[in-house]
Design an enzyme around this catalytic site. Sequence first.
Site, PDB file in Angstrom:
ATOM      1  N   GLN A   1      48.888  24.277  32.450  1.00 44.29           N
ATOM      2  CA  GLN A   1      48.353  25.115  31.369  1.00 44.29           C
ATOM      3  C   GLN A   1      49.276  25.192  30.136  1.00 44.29           C
ATOM      4  O   GLN A   1      48.806  25.059  28.997  1.00 44.29           O
ATOM      5  CB  GLN A   1      48.095  26.518  31.912  1.00 44.29           C
ATOM      6  CG  GLN A   1      46.909  27.185  31.274  1.00 44.29           C
ATOM      7  CD  GLN A   1      46.614  28.529  31.888  1.00 44.29           C
ATOM      8  OE1 GLN A   1      47.483  29.221  32.418  1.00 44.29           O
ATOM      9  NE2 GLN A   1      45.361  28.941  31.817  1.00 44.29           N
TER      10      GLN A   1
ATOM     11  N   TYR B   1      31.886  20.224  27.200  1.00 40.03           N
ATOM     12  CA  TYR B   1      30.940  20.117  28.317  1.00 40.03           C
ATOM     13  C   TYR B   1      30.177  18.799  28.192  1.00 40.03           C
ATOM     14  O   TYR B   1      30.182  18.151  27.136  1.00 40.03           O
ATOM     15  CB  TYR B   1      29.974  21.306  28.309  1.00 40.03           C
ATOM     16  CG  TYR B   1      30.697  22.633  28.458  1.00 40.03           C
ATOM     17  CD1 TYR B   1      31.338  22.943  29.660  1.00 40.03           C
ATOM     18  CD2 TYR B   1      30.762  23.539  27.408  1.00 40.03           C
ATOM     19  CE1 TYR B   1      32.019  24.146  29.798  1.00 40.03           C
ATOM     20  CE2 TYR B   1      31.443  24.749  27.541  1.00 40.03           C
ATOM     21  CZ  TYR B   1      32.070  25.037  28.743  1.00 40.03           C
ATOM     22  OH  TYR B   1      32.759  26.217  28.890  1.00 40.03           O
TER      23      TYR B   1
ATOM     24  N   GLU C   1      36.236  29.723  26.993  1.00 40.08           N
ATOM     25  CA  GLU C   1      36.903  30.948  26.536  1.00 40.08           C
ATOM     26  C   GLU C   1      38.406  30.749  26.345  1.00 40.08           C
ATOM     27  O   GLU C   1      38.961  31.015  25.288  1.00 40.08           O
ATOM     28  CB  GLU C   1      36.643  32.074  27.555  1.00 40.08           C
ATOM     29  CG  GLU C   1      37.387  33.338  27.210  1.00 40.08           C
ATOM     30  CD  GLU C   1      36.817  34.585  27.855  1.00 40.08           C
ATOM     31  OE1 GLU C   1      35.603  34.642  28.131  1.00 40.08           O
ATOM     32  OE2 GLU C   1      37.596  35.527  28.066  1.00 40.08           O
ATOM     33  N   ASP C   2      39.070  30.266  27.379  1.00 42.59           N
ATOM     34  CA  ASP C   2      40.525  30.262  27.296  1.00 42.59           C
ATOM     35  C   ASP C   2      41.048  29.184  26.346  1.00 42.59           C
ATOM     36  O   ASP C   2      41.945  29.454  25.537  1.00 42.59           O
ATOM     37  CB  ASP C   2      41.128  30.091  28.698  1.00 42.59           C
ATOM     38  CG  ASP C   2      42.628  30.302  28.663  1.00 42.59           C
ATOM     39  OD1 ASP C   2      43.059  31.390  28.237  1.00 42.59           O
ATOM     40  OD2 ASP C   2      43.369  29.368  28.988  1.00 42.59           O
ATOM     41  N   SER C   3      40.508  27.969  26.407  1.00 45.05           N
ATOM     42  CA  SER C   3      40.991  26.923  25.485  1.00 45.05           C
ATOM     43  C   SER C   3      40.590  27.266  24.054  1.00 45.05           C
ATOM     44  O   SER C   3      41.290  26.916  23.094  1.00 45.05           O
ATOM     45  CB  SER C   3      40.477  25.536  25.890  1.00 45.05           C
ATOM     46  OG  SER C   3      39.065  25.501  25.902  1.00 45.05           O
TER      47      SER C   3
ATOM     48  N   ARG D   1      36.519  24.370  24.352  1.00 47.16           N
ATOM     49  CA  ARG D   1      35.261  24.912  24.892  1.00 47.16           C
ATOM     50  C   ARG D   1      35.524  26.271  25.545  1.00 47.16           C
ATOM     51  O   ARG D   1      36.667  26.726  25.670  1.00 47.16           O
ATOM     52  CB  ARG D   1      34.695  23.931  25.913  1.00 47.16           C
ATOM     53  CG  ARG D   1      35.440  23.926  27.236  1.00 47.16           C
ATOM     54  CD  ARG D   1      34.930  22.849  28.187  1.00 47.16           C
ATOM     55  NE  ARG D   1      35.357  23.124  29.558  1.00 47.16           N
ATOM     56  CZ  ARG D   1      35.269  22.262  30.560  1.00 47.16           C
ATOM     57  NH1 ARG D   1      34.777  21.051  30.335  1.00 47.16           N
ATOM     58  NH2 ARG D   1      35.655  22.607  31.780  1.00 47.16           N
TER      59      ARG D   1
ATOM     60  N   ASP E   1      37.570  31.147  34.335  1.00 47.77           N
ATOM     61  CA  ASP E   1      37.833  32.404  35.056  1.00 47.77           C
ATOM     62  C   ASP E   1      39.287  32.442  35.530  1.00 47.77           C
ATOM     63  O   ASP E   1      40.010  33.401  35.283  1.00 47.77           O
ATOM     64  CB  ASP E   1      36.898  32.525  36.274  1.00 47.77           C
ATOM     65  CG  ASP E   1      35.443  32.344  35.876  1.00 47.77           C
ATOM     66  OD1 ASP E   1      34.886  33.267  35.283  1.00 47.77           O
ATOM     67  OD2 ASP E   1      34.890  31.267  36.149  1.00 47.77           O
TER      68      ASP E   1
ATOM     69  N   TYR F   1      37.137  26.099  34.704  1.00 53.99           N
ATOM     70  CA  TYR F   1      38.506  26.620  34.806  1.00 53.99           C
ATOM     71  C   TYR F   1      38.727  27.912  34.042  1.00 53.99           C
ATOM     72  O   TYR F   1      39.839  28.427  34.004  1.00 53.99           O
ATOM     73  CB  TYR F   1      39.495  25.567  34.267  1.00 53.99           C
ATOM     74  CG  TYR F   1      39.414  24.253  34.983  1.00 53.99           C
ATOM     75  CD1 TYR F   1      39.981  24.093  36.245  1.00 53.99           C
ATOM     76  CD2 TYR F   1      38.754  23.170  34.407  1.00 53.99           C
ATOM     77  CE1 TYR F   1      39.899  22.889  36.910  1.00 53.99           C
ATOM     78  CE2 TYR F   1      38.667  21.961  35.073  1.00 53.99           C
ATOM     79  CZ  TYR F   1      39.236  21.823  36.317  1.00 53.99           C
ATOM     80  OH  TYR F   1      39.156  20.635  36.982  1.00 53.99           O
TER      81      TYR F   1
HETATM   82  O1  TRH Z   1      36.636  25.460  31.903  1.00 48.92           O
HETATM   83  P1  TRH Z   1      35.857  26.247  30.942  1.00 48.92           P
HETATM   84  O2  TRH Z   1      34.587  25.687  30.542  1.00 48.92           O
HETATM   85  O3  TRH Z   1      35.619  27.695  31.505  1.00 48.92           O
HETATM   86  C1  TRH Z   1      34.402  28.397  31.361  1.00 48.92           C
HETATM   87  C2  TRH Z   1      34.464  29.472  30.354  1.00 48.92           C
HETATM   88  O4  TRH Z   1      35.546  30.306  30.563  1.00 48.92           O
HETATM   89  C3  TRH Z   1      33.176  30.278  30.391  1.00 48.92           C
HETATM   90  O5  TRH Z   1      33.227  31.316  29.464  1.00 48.92           O
HETATM   91  C4  TRH Z   1      33.004  30.813  31.768  1.00 48.92           C
HETATM   92  O6  TRH Z   1      31.839  31.532  31.851  1.00 48.92           O
HETATM   93  C5  TRH Z   1      32.960  29.654  32.703  1.00 48.92           C
HETATM   94  O7  TRH Z   1      34.165  28.913  32.619  1.00 48.92           O
HETATM   95  C6  TRH Z   1      32.758  30.100  34.113  1.00 48.92           C
HETATM   96  O8  TRH Z   1      36.723  26.433  29.610  1.00 48.92           O
HETATM   97  P2  TRH Z   1      38.005  27.344  29.291  1.00 48.92           P
HETATM   98  O9  TRH Z   1      37.650  28.783  29.273  1.00 48.92           O
HETATM   99  O10 TRH Z   1      38.573  26.792  28.061  1.00 48.92           O
HETATM  100  O11 TRH Z   1      39.021  27.091  30.471  1.00 48.92           O
HETATM  101  C7  TRH Z   1      39.703  25.893  30.616  1.00 48.92           C
HETATM  102  C8  TRH Z   1      41.087  26.151  31.181  1.00 48.92           C
HETATM  103  O12 TRH Z   1      41.658  24.922  31.584  1.00 48.92           O
HETATM  104  C9  TRH Z   1      42.035  26.766  30.165  1.00 48.92           C
HETATM  105  O13 TRH Z   1      42.852  27.730  30.804  1.00 48.92           O
HETATM  106  C10 TRH Z   1      42.892  25.596  29.728  1.00 48.92           C
HETATM  107  C11 TRH Z   1      42.956  24.807  31.001  1.00 48.92           C
HETATM  108  N1  TRH Z   1      43.303  23.385  30.870  1.00 48.92           N
HETATM  109  C12 TRH Z   1      44.575  22.999  31.260  1.00 48.92           C
HETATM  110  O14 TRH Z   1      45.404  23.833  31.659  1.00 48.92           O
HETATM  111  N2  TRH Z   1      44.901  21.676  31.211  1.00 48.92           N
HETATM  112  C13 TRH Z   1      44.035  20.731  30.752  1.00 48.92           C
HETATM  113  O15 TRH Z   1      44.407  19.535  30.723  1.00 48.92           O
HETATM  114  C14 TRH Z   1      42.738  21.160  30.319  1.00 48.92           C
HETATM  115  C15 TRH Z   1      41.785  20.118  29.789  1.00 48.92           C
HETATM  116  C16 TRH Z   1      42.406  22.489  30.406  1.00 48.92           C
END
Ligand code: TRH
Length: 363
Positions: free
Chosen positions: A241, A184, A259-261, A257, A20, A18
């Site tokens: 979000q 992860y 980037e965004d979280s 984990r 990107d 999620y």
């Molecule tokens: O999902 P991710 O592992 O995304 C990853 C990273 O961005 C990584 O750098 C990239 O290369 C890869 O994707 C392709 O983790 P991230 O970045 O934390 O994104 C999760 C998103 O999900 C974030 O915007 C928060 C959102 N989220 C919710 O909105 N509600 C939820 O209940 C949860 C668990 C997450």
Amino acid sequence: MAPMQLHWDIFCRVIDNYGDIGVCWRLARQLANEHGKEVRLWLDDLNSLQPLCPDVNVLLAEQLCQGVKIFHWTANTAVDRVAEVIIEGFACELPHAYQHAMAQVTPQPTWINLDYLTAESWAESCHGMASPHPSLPLVKYFFFPGFSPASGGLLRERNLLAERDQLMAGIDRNDALDISLFCYGSAPVGKLLDVLTDSDTEIRLHVAPGKPLAAVIAHLGGDAPWQCGHLSVLPFDFLPQDNFDRLLWRCDINFIRGEDSFVRAQWAGQPFVWQIYPQEEEAHLVKLSAFLGCYTQGLSTAATNAAVNLFKAWNSATDLRQAWSDFLLARPEIIKHNRRWATQLANNPDLTNALVKFCEAKV
Ligand code: TRH
């Protein structure tokens, strides 16, 4: 006269997970709602946005949602006009026909590649760098998010910290620990559950769906909710979000984990443990060390070691028990430090603001 650079196109291709779309969606909303931009988000996978924004209808080719025009971007998508600013999310490669159309426009549109977040020093030196197109009369600029004033900053909505402080002011604290878990499949979740099970104090572990919950089920078996000693293990449904942000604010420790979280946990101002997105040949460990190097500035040696050892244990599945107990000992100091860290980061311009200014300067 129309405002400068009114029309923005953001292109986003979902690689996995999620992150990107998480980043592109926040950026799109902020540009529309705080900067009055007309934003079109071209997204190849609406299913990845829908959990973050339940208003999205995955069956629609085009829809308006929270001020943003969302388009399902497919191989057949024809983009009717070129925007003044084009954001290519994480080098997703713009459609060739669109690039050719951009080359016909005068004045030249501003083309940005929004890159991944890293604290490595090379990113600061590449931030803002121009890259001429090999064959078309176009220039693409690299925009790097980051933690220092020399970077592009971090996404932060205008009222985010004020809203956080307001919510936190109304929360009664007690001795129980609320911990969120978003990680992860490779994280040592079983080891963490064993360690938390031995806790003398009450712990509520809030588990995200998907890989985190699968890891919990693999270790504990049976059905949720689980009670293991003083540990309650409580799965939650995927949150929109903004509600996810609030969960991080309310929890005492956040395992996050990607980037965004990871960024959101820093705005929460609470202790956090980051699982970095794993890369080939362990390249991510360099990125992890770079972050720890800047984030731990100002912490005592004991608290620095506690944070570093727990981050490393969580990412490399080593010695979690000792690392966890040292982290809990250092927690009072880390709480104060993380509040200061969030304030320090908030002294930098937020990414959207910095991006708008950067693009205006290119006209
Ligand atoms: O999902 P991710 O592992 O995304 C990853 C990273 O961005 C990584 O750098 C990239 O290369 C890869 O994707 C392709 O983790 P991230 O970045 O934390 O994104 C999760 C998103 O999900 C974030 O915007 C928060 C959102 N989220 C919710 O909105 N509600 C939820 O209940 C949860 C668990 C997450």
